[in-house]
Design an enzyme around this catalytic site. Structure first.
Site, PDB file in Angstrom:
ATOM      1  N   LYS A  22      -3.666   3.194  -3.991  1.00 43.91           N
ATOM      2  CA  LYS A  22      -4.784   3.715  -4.789  1.00 43.91           C
ATOM      3  C   LYS A  22      -5.539   4.802  -4.029  1.00 43.91           C
ATOM      4  O   LYS A  22      -6.752   4.788  -3.906  1.00 43.91           O
ATOM      5  CB  LYS A  22      -5.737   2.582  -5.177  1.00 43.91           C
ATOM      6  CG  LYS A  22      -6.196   1.675  -4.030  1.00 43.91           C
ATOM      7  CD  LYS A  22      -7.048   0.558  -4.593  1.00 43.91           C
ATOM      8  CE  LYS A  22      -7.692  -0.254  -3.482  1.00 43.91           C
ATOM      9  NZ  LYS A  22      -6.714  -0.926  -2.623  1.00 43.91           N
ATOM     10  N   MET A  63     -11.671   6.553   7.507  1.00 44.96           N
ATOM     11  CA  MET A  63     -11.990   6.932   6.124  1.00 44.96           C
ATOM     12  C   MET A  63     -13.158   7.914   6.059  1.00 44.96           C
ATOM     13  O   MET A  63     -14.019   7.820   5.189  1.00 44.96           O
ATOM     14  CB  MET A  63     -12.275   5.684   5.283  1.00 44.96           C
ATOM     15  CG  MET A  63     -11.083   4.749   5.189  1.00 44.96           C
ATOM     16  SD  MET A  63     -11.381   3.303   4.146  1.00 44.96           S
ATOM     17  CE  MET A  63     -12.541   2.382   5.143  1.00 44.96           C
ATOM     18  N   ASP A 110       0.839  -1.188   0.000  1.00 49.77           N
ATOM     19  CA  ASP A 110       0.000   0.000   0.000  1.00 49.77           C
ATOM     20  C   ASP A 110       0.883   1.250   0.000  1.00 49.77           C
ATOM     21  O   ASP A 110       2.052   1.219   0.414  1.00 49.77           O
ATOM     22  CB  ASP A 110      -0.901   0.025   1.237  1.00 49.77           C
ATOM     23  CG  ASP A 110      -2.072  -0.944   1.131  1.00 49.77           C
ATOM     24  OD1 ASP A 110      -2.288  -1.483   0.034  1.00 49.77           O
ATOM     25  OD2 ASP A 110      -2.757  -1.162   2.152  1.00 49.77           O
TER      26      ASP A 110
END
Length: 543
Positions: free
Chosen positions: A75, A190, A53
């Site tokens: 990403k 998030m 990641d």
């Protein structure tokens, strides 16, 4: 050298169908590399392929074995369609490498099965018939809150915790009515990009009191960690005012107020400092760990590179004649490492030293010898310079006896090609026969790496530089060029001892800290004392 961004087709070309490797879904932890599990470290060291990641701490990638394919598959961003397409490409790549018989580590932030899409990757492996293993990691909400001084549960405040993803699979918002009756702690991951909506959902009818304590933690467990506190109704504004963004965690509940008494990580004298280590590659790992344990960020930039000796045949002769010397004096850890490489290459071991007394210039060099089963007979008590080592050798009982009787004393010094001459000169003046043998050579950094350093200094990404030897001072100044003194004017320069300080001052540098004990540990402690008087965590303190 580890490969990066290699052609996928080329990396698996010629794969044999039916011979499968294994995929390991490894949790890399929340950021602090010290929180990686032992199993995770073991797998990184044996993997053929590492797909990681974007938020993985760079030092974790140093654990990958030489020659492994190491590639970022991060990403980040807000385009959900491209993220999904990239996720599917990651899953396909895992399958492809495994079918080529590779050992594949998929290194994920935090824990693979907590909001990390690790389960989706595992499902793809199941469909493809690929064997896999899941290695749990320290989950970010557990670690980030602990490093921020917030206990997720507390017998007086919260007996439950709920972890919420602020964004669903297709971008849909969480239905906050699901937790209307929850009275414990809520941690939202998030959710930084839509923090205002998250706060509104938490304060909906019959839910959280707007005065509930809350905190936002960004870059938890790292030197960049920043924490903002406030009431729930004001936390979004506070975070916005302080420029807090992703990656971040929102913590809501009475436990958030515990930070005022339980802060420990961001109160350390070196918290938030960016410390440049200019030691040769492969030798800064232990120092970097000590720096990070003190809350600082260690930035490794080798000012010099260690090259093979200019005359390998001379080193071979030294190995063959080692037992004929009365004293073998090591002046650096590099000298220890390179001489033992020559001993190994000759098919021999520590027995080559025979009757020789072993001398080490300081405790660090003595530790390098101890790691190879050799206990140094001679170590200066305090003065870890050539002069101090010479005095310690001449004071050694057997050496002093032989010299007083007019007998020869042979001393071998395996060292760098270019080094201070104080040690051999003092020993020769006392009547010793000294054999200086270069077992390695130091070379300057490449132009590309010098340009990288200039950018870091100009962008003010360095707070402290550890000067561990005169050679690193010269390498640093050569890299920065004629403007070295000006560029380093706002940086705290910390020297390991008076010789290194003198070298720095000759190059026009202003040294802020000189260690009283000339060891790496002594240097770090001196830097801590230097910053102890300043406000703790001035770069990352919370409101």
């Amino acid at each position: 050298m580890k490969a990066d961004n290699q052609d996928l087709g080329g990396s698996v070309r010629g794969a044999t169908q039916g011979i499968s490797g294994t995929v390991y879904l490894v949790g890399g932890g929340p950021g602090d590399p010290g929180l990686l599990t032992l199993r995770g470290a073991e797998l990184l060291g044996t993997a053929d392929v590492v797909l990681h990641d974007e938020l993985i701490h760079p030092s974790l990638l140093d654990l990958a074995r030489p020659g492994a394919l190491v590639r970022s598959v991060g990403k980040r961003g807000s385009d959900r369609e491209s993220k999904q397409a990239k996720q599917e490409a990651i899953e396909a790549e895992l399958v492809l490498h495994a079918r080529a018989g590779k050992r594949v580590v998929r290194l994920k932030g935090g824990d693979p099965f907590l909001f990390g899409r690790g389960s989706e990757e595992a499902e793809a492996l199941v469909r493809a018939g690929i064997p896999f293993e899941v290695v749990p990691g320290v989950a970010s909400p557990l670690a980030a809150t602990a490093y921020a001084g917030i206990s997720l549960t507390h017998r007086d405040f919260a007996s439950s915790v709920i972890l919420v993803s602020g964004t669903g699979r297709s971008g849909e918002r969480f239905d906050w009515s699901e937790i209307a009756s929850v009275k414990g702690t809520v941690a939202v991951l998030m959710g930084m990009h839509n923090l205002g909506e998250v706060i509104a959902g938490l304060m909906g009818p019959g839910r959280r009191d707007p005065a509930t304590p809350a905190a936002v933690i960004q870059w938890g467990t790292r030197a960049e960690q920043r924490v903002v506190e406030g009431r729930l109704e004001e936390i979004a504004g506070n975070a916005r005012a302080e420029g807090i963004g992703s990656p971040g965690i929102l913590v809501v509940g009475a436990v958030a107020s515990l930070r005022r008494s339980l802060r420990w990580f961001d109160t350390r004298p070196l918290f938030g400092k960016r410390v440049l280590l200019v030691r040769p590659k492969g030798q800064a790992g232990a120092t970097a760990r000590q720096i990070r344990q003190r809350g600082a960020e260690a930035i490794e930039w080798p000012a010099i590179e260690i090259a093979p000796p200019p005359d390998p045949a001379r080193v071979e002769r030294l190995v063959g004649e080692m037992g004929d010397h009365d004293v073998v004096a090591f002046t650096s850890e590099n000298g220890v490492e390179k001489l033992f490489e020559a001993i190994d290459a000759a098919g021999k071991d520590a027995r080559v030293f025979g009757r020789s007394a072993i001398a080490a210039i300081g405790t660090g060099t003595a530790a390098a010898l101890a790691a190879r089963g050799i206990r140094a007979d001679i170590v200066p008590p305090k003065d870890f310079r050539g002069e101090g080592l010479a005095d310690a050798i001449l004071a050694h009982a057997e050496v002093a006896k032989r010299l007083s009787e007019g007998k020869a004393v042979r001393v071998a010094i395996p060292r760098a090609l270019v080094a201070r001459e104080a040690l051999p000169e003092i020993l020769r003046a006392a009547g010793c026969a000294v054999d200086v043998v270069p077992v390695y050579e130091t070379r300057k950094a490449s132009p590309e790496r010098r340009a990288q350093l200039v950018r870091m200094v100009e962008d003010k990404r360095i707070d402290v530089v550890l000067l561990t030897a005169s050679s690193t001072v010269d390498g640093l100044c050569d890299a920065l060029g004629e403007d070295a003194a000006r560029l380093l004017g706002g940086v705290a320069l910390a020297s390991i001892g008076p010789i290194t300080t003198a070298t720095a001052e000759k190059r026009g540098l202003s040294v802020a800290v000189t260690a009283e004990v000339s060891t790496l540990g002594g240097l770090i402690e001196a830097v801590e004392r230097h910053f102890a008087g300043s406000s703790a965590g001035s770069r990352g303190a919370s409101r």
